[in-house]
Design a protein around this motif. Structure first.
Motif, PDB file in Angstrom:
ATOM      1  N   LEU B 197       0.846  -1.195   0.000  1.00 24.76           N
ATOM      2  CA  LEU B 197       0.000   0.000   0.000  1.00 24.76           C
ATOM      3  C   LEU B 197       0.880   1.243   0.000  1.00 24.76           C
ATOM      4  O   LEU B 197       1.814   1.359   0.804  1.00 24.76           O
ATOM      5  N   LYS B 198       0.615   2.133  -0.899  1.00 27.18           N
ATOM      6  CA  LYS B 198       1.310   3.421  -0.884  1.00 27.18           C
ATOM      7  C   LYS B 198       0.316   4.508  -1.245  1.00 27.18           C
ATOM      8  O   LYS B 198      -0.422   4.362  -2.208  1.00 27.18           O
ATOM      9  N   LEU B 226      -2.826   6.174   6.788  1.00 26.25           N
ATOM     10  CA  LEU B 226      -1.969   7.321   6.491  1.00 26.25           C
ATOM     11  C   LEU B 226      -0.505   7.030   6.814  1.00 26.25           C
ATOM     12  O   LEU B 226       0.391   7.746   6.368  1.00 26.25           O
ATOM     13  N   MET B 227      -0.253   5.961   7.571  1.00 32.16           N
ATOM     14  CA  MET B 227       1.131   5.550   7.814  1.00 32.16           C
ATOM     15  C   MET B 227       1.800   5.114   6.512  1.00 32.16           C
ATOM     16  O   MET B 227       3.011   4.953   6.458  1.00 32.16           O
ATOM     17  N   TYR B 228       1.010   4.863   5.493  1.00 31.36           N
ATOM     18  CA  TYR B 228       1.565   4.437   4.203  1.00 31.36           C
ATOM     19  C   TYR B 228       1.747   5.617   3.256  1.00 31.36           C
ATOM     20  O   TYR B 228       1.998   5.444   2.083  1.00 31.36           O
ATOM     21  N   TYR B 229       1.572   6.792   3.789  1.00 31.73           N
ATOM     22  CA  TYR B 229       1.805   7.980   2.974  1.00 31.73           C
ATOM     23  C   TYR B 229       3.225   8.450   3.226  1.00 31.73           C
ATOM     24  O   TYR B 229       3.653   8.586   4.375  1.00 31.73           O
ATOM     25  N   LEU B 230       3.957   8.687   2.147  1.00 30.87           N
ATOM     26  CA  LEU B 230       5.344   9.126   2.277  1.00 30.87           C
ATOM     27  C   LEU B 230       5.453  10.578   1.807  1.00 30.87           C
ATOM     28  O   LEU B 230       5.342  10.855   0.616  1.00 30.87           O
ATOM     29  N   PRO B 231       5.660  11.504   2.745  1.00 30.33           N
ATOM     30  CA  PRO B 231       5.743  12.914   2.344  1.00 30.33           C
ATOM     31  C   PRO B 231       6.955  13.122   1.439  1.00 30.33           C
ATOM     32  O   PRO B 231       8.037  12.627   1.733  1.00 30.33           O
ATOM     33  N   LEU B 605      12.358   3.031  -2.605  1.00 29.97           N
ATOM     34  CA  LEU B 605      11.222   2.608  -3.410  1.00 29.97           C
ATOM     35  C   LEU B 605      10.534   3.874  -3.867  1.00 29.97           C
ATOM     36  O   LEU B 605      10.022   4.629  -3.056  1.00 29.97           O
ATOM     37  N   ALA B 606      10.565   4.110  -5.137  1.00 32.43           N
ATOM     38  CA  ALA B 606      10.168   5.436  -5.583  1.00 32.43           C
ATOM     39  C   ALA B 606       8.693   5.578  -5.946  1.00 32.43           C
ATOM     40  O   ALA B 606       8.189   6.680  -6.066  1.00 32.43           O
ATOM     41  N   THR B 607       8.005   4.476  -6.093  1.00 42.29           N
ATOM     42  CA  THR B 607       6.626   4.583  -6.556  1.00 42.29           C
ATOM     43  C   THR B 607       5.769   5.301  -5.535  1.00 42.29           C
ATOM     44  O   THR B 607       5.865   5.056  -4.356  1.00 42.29           O
ATOM     45  N   THR B 608       4.889   6.173  -6.003  1.00 41.82           N
ATOM     46  CA  THR B 608       4.132   6.926  -5.027  1.00 41.82           C
ATOM     47  C   THR B 608       2.629   6.826  -5.201  1.00 41.82           C
ATOM     48  O   THR B 608       1.885   7.342  -4.397  1.00 41.82           O
ATOM     49  N   SER B 609       2.182   6.180  -6.237  1.00 41.72           N
ATOM     50  CA  SER B 609       0.733   6.069  -6.336  1.00 41.72           C
ATOM     51  C   SER B 609       0.301   4.791  -5.643  1.00 41.72           C
ATOM     52  O   SER B 609       1.081   3.876  -5.477  1.00 41.72           O
ATOM     53  N   ILE B 610      -0.926   4.779  -5.192  1.00 38.01           N
ATOM     54  CA  ILE B 610      -1.382   3.539  -4.576  1.00 38.01           C
ATOM     55  C   ILE B 610      -1.626   2.533  -5.658  1.00 38.01           C
ATOM     56  O   ILE B 610      -2.296   2.804  -6.640  1.00 38.01           O
ATOM     57  N   GLN B 611      -1.042   1.416  -5.516  1.00 40.11           N
ATOM     58  CA  GLN B 611      -1.137   0.453  -6.596  1.00 40.11           C
ATOM     59  C   GLN B 611      -0.885  -0.950  -6.076  1.00 40.11           C
ATOM     60  O   GLN B 611      -0.227  -1.165  -5.087  1.00 40.11           O
ATOM     61  N   ALA B 612      -1.450  -1.865  -6.784  1.00 40.47           N
ATOM     62  CA  ALA B 612      -1.161  -3.260  -6.501  1.00 40.47           C
ATOM     63  C   ALA B 612      -0.025  -3.633  -7.411  1.00 40.47           C
ATOM     64  O   ALA B 612      -0.189  -3.747  -8.607  1.00 40.47           O
ATOM     65  N   GLN B 613       1.122  -3.785  -6.853  1.00 37.10           N
ATOM     66  CA  GLN B 613       2.251  -4.025  -7.716  1.00 37.10           C
ATOM     67  C   GLN B 613       2.880  -5.369  -7.399  1.00 37.10           C
ATOM     68  O   GLN B 613       2.818  -5.853  -6.298  1.00 37.10           O
TER      69      GLN B 613
END
Lengths: 434, 664
Positions: B197-198, B226-231, B605-613
């Motif tokens: 989750l991101k 919100l703990m999965y949000y990376l400012p 880990l650079a991806t920032t959209s929420i996605q199932a990867q």
């Protein structure tokens, strides 16, 4: 998330068992009983070591058992209330705060439905309890916990409701669809009263620890504003205090608009129907002006016993009488007898708990200071000292913090409701060291 | 009419007869009563499964209360009777399209519980429909149902694109639906090998907006997510923290503590010190308010507060008084409070703290008294200006002659001697008066250490040691080691006084004990003394490294890890979740341009959209996880044992890895 809930009586037997995610064997309750018995049998002074085991008599009580116990496979989160243990075994990481909040909420809701929570009342209303548990949680996720919303789905077990259910069933009417998906999940739609009224009770409890010489170690008031709302429609209320700045910290019922409080110190809300706790708050008290009572205990040990003197001095309470004063004075465990006299009220010595209880029903200022004095004898040459006197009292129509309601305004509805506010100050954990 | 009568043990034949009775029952009252009896029997653990076929007949009664009981029954027995469960499918399919949303939700909810293969197959289409139902009540129920399905068959959930559907629900107009979708995604991501989750900035803001409107439990799910949000940029963290701060005022303590967690997390991504200070200031009052709750809540709060104040000392700095113990607090609350009082003590409030601790030391609760005495000693080590007052307090306590108090006091006085050499030795006389009553190994070795260390000042040191040596062979190793070292010290300082004792002890240590540590130490002393007495003196009497209470602090990286788990079992036990939970996904402070110094970036880990990867991000974690394992906390077997060890690693006798240190 929460897997299962067991309600266990004082003999360690299961009364209610509910699983939301796969079944955990009932044996876990035996594991819990063993673990807590093991804990209670730890010899005193060994809690901080893990290497000592012993078979002596239990020293700790059930109240001392930590709320999280570890067993081989599960973490046993438990809450003890009035002889019943509410146990949630969990296997995975979980938010213990959420589990405890949820258990407390179940207890509150069941109390609300049944009047009290006991083995007898649960057995009497078993199906209701079961329906509640089913409705309050889905797959370990708390679902509907607002009493107002629950009551729309599950009828409280009163005679009238029993009749109502029968009639409804006859007509083939299913209960109304719950409105808890609206943006105000706490209020049902279509409430109607012929007489619109709302009452607020401001109850403040003083928590204080006072030394024998009258020095105040710590002292604060915990207040709650409880409301009973009997208003039609969707009233939007706005309550203001004369002196909101007194409050140090506050927490609110979900209905309160927090932004409004932050900007204008106004409580703006659409109330739930019926009884609810609108807010609770904390006020640090300045010790010397705020203490409604000053209590001076003196205990002088002599060989095989001693003398004690306790005086109660009422302080300023805006002229309101202090009522139902009860002082519990624990005596040393080795006490064999107590002899005392008091000039006001009456006292009783309980030889089993070794406690002197002194009750004064009403105390006005300017009266002679009540005093209890006496002697005790003990089987020990040097009876242990350093016990703490517990004080209880209440003062009606008085708020120790000085908080006062200024006004209550109603929007959105045309009627003029009847409004009432009562204050009351009570002793919370009011302790005097000797 | 009470329900108690339903608890009479019902025979299944009788119940079946009642259920199938031909008597007129237009209002289904009789059926309802029988169902109540069956449910009651079921929860008593009586096997009601033979009634399955008869119950299926009741399924078509469209009274909600009866339906609920039937569903309850099905959940209970469907797994043991999969063939029978099949027969319920048509009914489920019908109910899931019922005009009443309550029944649709109930049906989908129940189907999710019945994890029988055939039923699961039939669940897919209805679930897909329910996730897009026009009624929010159905949608939110369906969201949770996806988790149920995921636990049963994760591949299916992914291949049928349910994860994407959950993601779409994050834009739902109804906040409760959003909250449940978030909860479902969070749980799936925590369990999944390949879904991480991101949240990007816009989704995080959307969730923060939904916070105001959703139920209290929904708020905990959203905050947790919100703990999965990376400012990413300066100001992101500040803005989000500002938006969630009102949750600190919530009446639900789970909401409050989860909000504290998110704010502590976000502070790692804030640059401006004054912002951090102002957020810290907001944390204090709600944390204090948690302490007005029931003892269970207090306990969890206290264990977490202990972590928070180690990382952000400005939190609660001025609130020490609220941690003062009430005499009727449960023991676990008292011990947890004592830890915090010690942490908050400083030269400004030490008088207050000390007078409280003295008060506690006279209570009846043995564990509490011990810890209070120990805290007085640690206070002396922590705050130099208060050392003298602490010593006076300890001496007063020793005069009470209460045995366990005396022993506890002697242990801490040893540490005080080490911290402040040549200042307080005048009290040795008082300590020596209490030798006879020592029966705990720790207190004994402490006293022996003192005697050895000050052998040149204690005139009868040789007699005292001789007394202790009387039982040498019966003592635990810890005491034996102390005796060995103390005797050698005596000999080096006063050869005449020690000459009789040393050979005796060395002989015992090397020949009559089985413990290798003791034997080795004995041999080393022996050789040193016999080959080179000068260096023996230099080594044995060398200056000891000074001690402080710093070593009580948790390792910085470990603390940061625990802070990501505020309000969890890990934070109650101060133990890394990877060490006690299977398949736990470790959490780290993720690197981003906004991350401030403190915790080192662990991986990128650079991806920032929420996605199932499906990338192998989890495998990247695994080697980091191994590194982290070395920071495991104290032994979890005993919750009280945590972080209150004596002052390590410089305690006399304790090995700290360097050979010479053994020779204290």
């Amino acid at each position: 998330m929460i897997n299962s809930l067991f309600v266990i009586n004082r003999h360690g037997k299961i009364i209610v068992e509910k699983h939301w995610r796969g079944i955990i064997s009932r044996q876990i309750v035996d594991v819990f009983n063993d673990e807590s018995a093991k804990f209670m049998k730890l010899p005193p002074g060994t809690l901080e070591r893990s290497d000592i085991s012993s078979n002596q008599e239990a020293f700790f009580t059930k109240e001392d058992v930590p709320p999280v116990l570890e067993s081989n496979k599960y973490w046993l989160l438990n809450v003890l209330r009035d002889d019943l243990t509410w146990l949630c075994p969990v296997e995975k990481e979980v938010d213990p705060m959420l589990v405890f909040e949820f258990i407390h909420r179940i207890i509150d809701v069941v109390t609300d439905y049944l009047g009290d929570v006991s083995e007898a009342s649960i057995r009497e209303n078993f199906v209701t309890v079961y329906q509640l548990l089913e409705e309050m949680m889905d797959y370990g996720y708390p679902l509907t916990t607002e009493p107002n919303a629950l009551k729309e789905i599950i009828m409280p077990p009163t005679i009238i409701n029993k009749v109502m259910t029968t009639v409804n069933a006859a007509a083939g009417v299913t209960p109304k669809f719950p409105q808890n998906m609206s943006n105000i999940p706490w209020r049902k739609a279509g409430v109607k009263y012929t007489q619109n009224e709302i009452y607020f009770d401001i109850v403040e409890e003083i928590d204080a620890t006072v030394e024998a010489n009258g020095n105040v170690v710590s002292c604060e008031a915990h207040g709650t504003v409880v409301a009973n709302s009997r208003l039609s429609g969707m009233p939007d209320l706005s309550l203001s205090f004369i002196n909101p700045r007194l409050i140090d910290d506050e927490s609110f019922h979900p209905c309160v608009r927090i932004r409004k409080w932050e900007s204008d110190r106004l409580l703006s809300f659409v109330p739930p129907d019926g009884h609810f706790k609108l807010m609770s708050y904390r006020v640090a008290l300045s010790p010397y002006q705020a203490m409604p009572l000053q209590i001076k205990p003196q205990i002088l040990p002599t060989k095989n016993g001693g003398k004690f003197d306790i005086t109660v001095h009422p302080r300023s309470t805006d002229g309101k009488p202090i009522e139902a004063i009860v002082l519990s004075i624990p005596m040393s465990k080795s006490t064999t007898s107590v002899n005392a006299t008091c000039n006001v009220g009456n006292y009783m010595y309980d030889p089993i708990t070794k406690t002197v209880k002194w009750e004064i029903s009403k105390l006005q200022q300017r009266e002679r200071a009540p005093m209890l004095s006496g002697t005790f004898s003990s089987s020990d040459a040097q009876p242990d000292m350093g016990l703490t006197v517990d004080v209880d009292f209440k003062i009606s129509m008085y708020s120790v913090s000085g908080i006062k309601v200024d006004s209550l305004r109603l929007f959105h509805e045309g009627y003029k409701p009847y409004k009432g506010v009562r204050s009351m100050t009570k002793a919370g954990k009011f302790h005097v060291r000797t | 009419m009470s329900d108690a009568k339903y608890f009479q043990r019902g025979k299944t034949q009788e119940l079946r007869a009642e259920l199938n009775s031909d008597k007129r029952d237009p209002k289904h009252l009789r059926k309802k009563t029988v169902m109540k009896k069956i449910v009651a029997n079921m929860t008593m653990g009586n096997d009601m499964s033979p009634l399955f076929p008869d119950i299926l007949n009741v399924m078509n009664v469209s009274i909600l209360e009866i339906k609920k009981m039937v569903y309850l029954y099905l959940i209970n027995y469907a797994r043991s009777k999969p063939d029978m469960a099949m027969m319920a499918i048509t009914m489920f399919i019908k109910d899931v399209e019922d005009p009443n949303p309550l029944i649709r939700a109930l049906a989908i909810r129940t189907m999710g519980y019945i994890q029988v293969e055939k039923i699961v197959d039939c669940l897919i289409e209805p679930l897909r429909r329910c996730l897009k139902d026009r009624d929010p009540y159905v949608r939110k129920t369906a969201a949770i149902c996806v988790v149920k399905l995921y636990m049963y068959n994760n591949v299916l959930v992914e291949s049928e694109h349910f994860i994407d559907m959950l993601r779409d629900l994050l834009s739902d107009p109804n906040p409760t639906v959003i909250a449940n979708a978030v909860a479902a995604l969070t749980e799936i991501s925590e369990r999944s090998e390949n879904i991480q989750l991101k949240l990007n900035h816009s989704i995080a803001s959307k969730l923060a907006a939904a916070l105001n409107e959703c139920s209290e439990w929904g708020q905990t799910y959203v905050l947790e997510a919100l703990m999965y949000y990376l400012p990413q940029e300066q100001g992101d963290a500040e803005m989000l923290a500002e938006r969630i701060a009102p949750r600190l005022q919530h009446a639900n303590s789970a909401v409050v503590l989860t909000c504290v967690k998110v704010m502590m997390y976000l502070m790692n991504y804030m640059k401006n010190e004054s912002d951090i200070t102002s957020f810290c200031r907001k944390l204090s009052p709600p944390l204090v308010t948690l302490l007005a709750n029931e003892p269970e809540v207090q306990y969890v709060a206290l264990r977490n507060i202990l972590l928070v104040i180690q990382r952000r000392p400005e939190v609660l700095r001025n609130d020490m008084k609220v941690f003062f113990c009430k005499y009727d607090d449960p023991i676990y609350v008292k011990l947890a409070k004592l830890e915090i009082i010690f942490r908050l003590a400083n030269s400004g409030n030490v008088d207050q703290v000390l007078s409280e601790l003295k008060e506690y030391a006279t209570e009846v609760d043995v564990d509490f008294v011990r810890k209070a005495v120990r805290s007085i000693g640690r206070l002396a080590v922590k705050i130099e200006s208060a050392a003298e007052r602490c010593i006076t307090a300890l001496l007063d306590l020793i005069h009470t002659k209460v045995n366990y108090v005396v022993q506890e006091a002697i242990v801490v006085i040893r540490d005080i001697f080490r911290k402040y050499p040549n200042q307080y030795e005048s009290i040795i006389g008082t300590l020596c008066e209490n030798l006879d009553n020592l029966d705990e190994p720790e207190a004994k070795s402490a006293m022996i250490w003192i005697v050895g260390q000050y052998a040149d000042r204690i005139e009868n040191a040789d007699e005292l040691l001789d007394d202790f040596l009387y039982t040498f062979l019966d003592e635990p190793v810890e005491v034996q080691l102390a005796l060995l070292t103390a005797t050698v010290k005596l000999f080096i300082k006063r050869p005449l006084a020690g000459q009789e004792l040393v050979p005796k002890v060395l002989k015992w240590a090397t020949e009559e004990t089985a413990n290798p540590d003791l034997r080795d130490r004995g041999y080393i002393y022996w050789r040193l003394l016999s080959t080179d007495p000068t260096s023996a003196k230099a080594i044995v009497l060398s200056d000891k490294p000074s001690i402080s209470t710093e070593s009580d602090n948790l390792d910085v990286n470990f603390l940061d890890e625990l802070l990501l788990h505020i309000s969890s079992l890990a934070s109650v036990y101060h133990k890394s979740p990877t060490t006690f939970i299977h398949h736990y996904k470790p959490r780290f402070l993720m690197p981003s341009p906004a991350l401030q110094q403190g915790s080192q970036p662990q991986l990128h880990l650079a991806t920032t959209s929420i996605q199932a990867q499906s990338e192998q991000s989890v495998n990247d974690h695994s080697n980091v996880a191994v590194n982290r394992l070395s920071f495991t906390g104290p032994n979890p077997a005993n919750p009280y044992a945590t972080d209150f060890q004596s002052i390590q690693p410089t305690t006399p006798g304790a090995s700290n890895g360097v050979g010479v240190d053994l020779l204290l």
